[in-house]
Design a protein around this motif. Sequence first.
Motif, PDB file in Angstrom:
ATOM      1  N   PRO A 230      44.082  42.293  28.349  1.00  0.00           N
ATOM      2  CA  PRO A 230      44.626  41.686  27.241  1.00  0.00           C
ATOM      3  C   PRO A 230      44.001  40.790  26.290  1.00  0.00           C
ATOM      4  O   PRO A 230      44.136  40.884  25.153  1.00  0.00           O
ATOM      5  N   LYS A 231      42.687  40.285  26.585  1.00  0.00           N
ATOM      6  CA  LYS A 231      41.752  39.582  25.806  1.00  0.00           C
ATOM      7  C   LYS A 231      41.360  40.406  24.812  1.00  0.00           C
ATOM      8  O   LYS A 231      40.887  39.920  23.428  1.00  0.00           O
ATOM      9  N   ILE A 232      41.341  41.836  24.853  1.00  0.00           N
ATOM     10  CA  ILE A 232      40.495  42.466  23.729  1.00  0.00           C
ATOM     11  C   ILE A 232      41.555  42.755  22.437  1.00  0.00           C
ATOM     12  O   ILE A 232      41.250  42.887  21.519  1.00  0.00           O
ATOM     13  N   GLU A 233      42.778  42.598  22.886  1.00  0.00           N
ATOM     14  CA  GLU A 233      43.809  42.454  21.835  1.00  0.00           C
ATOM     15  C   GLU A 233      43.704  41.157  20.795  1.00  0.00           C
ATOM     16  O   GLU A 233      43.723  41.100  19.514  1.00  0.00           O
ATOM     17  N   GLU A 234      43.450  39.983  21.499  1.00  0.00           N
ATOM     18  CA  GLU A 234      43.388  39.025  21.066  1.00  0.00           C
ATOM     19  C   GLU A 234      42.009  38.660  20.048  1.00  0.00           C
ATOM     20  O   GLU A 234      42.267  38.308  18.921  1.00  0.00           O
ATOM     21  N   ILE A 235      41.125  39.613  20.334  1.00  0.00           N
ATOM     22  CA  ILE A 235      39.794  39.430  19.437  1.00  0.00           C
ATOM     23  C   ILE A 235      40.157  40.262  18.178  1.00  0.00           C
ATOM     24  O   ILE A 235      39.618  39.867  17.102  1.00  0.00           O
ATOM     25  N   THR A 236      40.676  41.401  18.316  1.00  0.00           N
ATOM     26  CA  THR A 236      41.157  41.862  16.970  1.00  0.00           C
ATOM     27  C   THR A 236      41.995  41.313  16.044  1.00  0.00           C
ATOM     28  O   THR A 236      41.830  41.478  14.906  1.00  0.00           O
ATOM     29  N   LYS A 237      42.778  40.371  16.555  1.00  0.00           N
ATOM     30  CA  LYS A 237      43.691  39.475  15.764  1.00  0.00           C
ATOM     31  C   LYS A 237      43.054  38.360  15.009  1.00  0.00           C
ATOM     32  O   LYS A 237      43.413  37.712  14.206  1.00  0.00           O
ATOM     33  N   ASP A 238      41.727  38.221  15.665  1.00  0.00           N
ATOM     34  CA  ASP A 238      40.812  37.088  15.085  1.00  0.00           C
ATOM     35  C   ASP A 238      40.131  37.341  13.967  1.00  0.00           C
ATOM     36  O   ASP A 238      39.367  36.698  13.411  1.00  0.00           O
ATOM     37  N   ALA A 239      40.022  38.722  13.478  1.00  0.00           N
ATOM     38  CA  ALA A 239      39.251  39.258  12.590  1.00  0.00           C
ATOM     39  C   ALA A 239      39.479  38.658  11.147  1.00  0.00           C
ATOM     40  O   ALA A 239      38.265  38.260  10.384  1.00  0.00           O
ATOM     41  N   GLU A 240      40.803  38.310  10.904  1.00  0.00           N
ATOM     42  CA  GLU A 240      40.860  37.651   9.726  1.00  0.00           C
ATOM     43  C   GLU A 240      40.453  36.290   9.535  1.00  0.00           C
ATOM     44  O   GLU A 240      40.033  35.796   8.482  1.00  0.00           O
ATOM     45  N   TYR A 241      40.611  35.578  10.504  1.00  0.00           N
ATOM     46  CA  TYR A 241      40.035  34.341  10.885  1.00  0.00           C
ATOM     47  C   TYR A 241      38.484  34.355  10.638  1.00  0.00           C
ATOM     48  O   TYR A 241      38.001  33.421   9.924  1.00  0.00           O
ATOM     49  N   LEU A 242      37.918  35.192  11.339  1.00  0.00           N
ATOM     50  CA  LEU A 242      36.444  35.289  11.329  1.00  0.00           C
ATOM     51  C   LEU A 242      35.845  35.561   9.762  1.00  0.00           C
ATOM     52  O   LEU A 242      34.992  34.940   9.604  1.00  0.00           O
TER      53      LEU A 242
END
Length: 316
Positions: free
Chosen positions: A117-129
Amino acid sequence: MKIYKYSNLESARKIIEQERVLLNSPYNFKDIADSLISISKKAERKTIKLIENYGMFKFLYDFVYSLDLTRPFKGKGLIKWIRWEISIYLKTLSLEKVYSPMKFLDFIYWLLKKKLPKIEEITKDAEYLYSHKTIPNIVALRKKARISCFSKTSDNLYCWNEHANGHNGVCIEFEEDRKFFKEVEYIKKNEEMDIYNSTAKILAYNVLNQELTYQEKEFADTMLRPFFVKNISYKPEDEIRCLLSDKESEKIGYEIEGDKTFLKMKISRVFIGCRIPNSNELLEFLRLCEKKNIPISYVNFDATNKRIVPVTINAE
């Protein structure tokens, strides 16, 4: 070629004394347009998708290389295949130094998102990054640029008024043939930064654990081009700009003193503004020019033709 810098008397005195000009960060310029970054919404979305892909790559890299392949486990063949794909990609990346979306990552993402599940969290962080890492990093790199601005002529009415203290200052003429002096291009709309390619360079160097500087020509051209493109409303300045790289600086008179950067230059003449008052400061300035064997021209304003003209010129 001859290029010209308009200045007040005090700043001109420092230039004459030390035979060098101050190079400044564009974020210290009077014109705020030099420090703004123009990015389209389309380019922004595309760049965020690239960062999303990069996040998946880093996650998968850390995950597959954390596994012990000497031990048997389910899916070992898939992990070997992913490692093989990554190794090929890294070889290409080390040559091209541009991060490109890895096509197989979408497939791997589909396979692993339910189990990890953590891999999906990473993709959601792209805008913040993008907002909190990518843009601040680019701003920080642009702040490191060191620029000085010049004009093509000594009779520019706009520059005499705006940069030479309303004709109460001077114009310094330089002889220059170094390649990092470039003419400013004037366009009707604001220049947009190629944020996608800039980010692709930054991400590639992050993956390779290498430092990205202005020595990387493609990156430098992308990052620094907006400094050499201005809105058509600035055309009266008829500007030439100089921008130094660290590598060139070792050979062409680049000097650093504390937090200030200077460039040694050859001064060939000084033009005295038509409104500059007689004063002890002016007398000292003229003596300094004489001591340095720098010819002096006194200029006047021709009201009939609305132009600056030299009225007296001392001997060469």
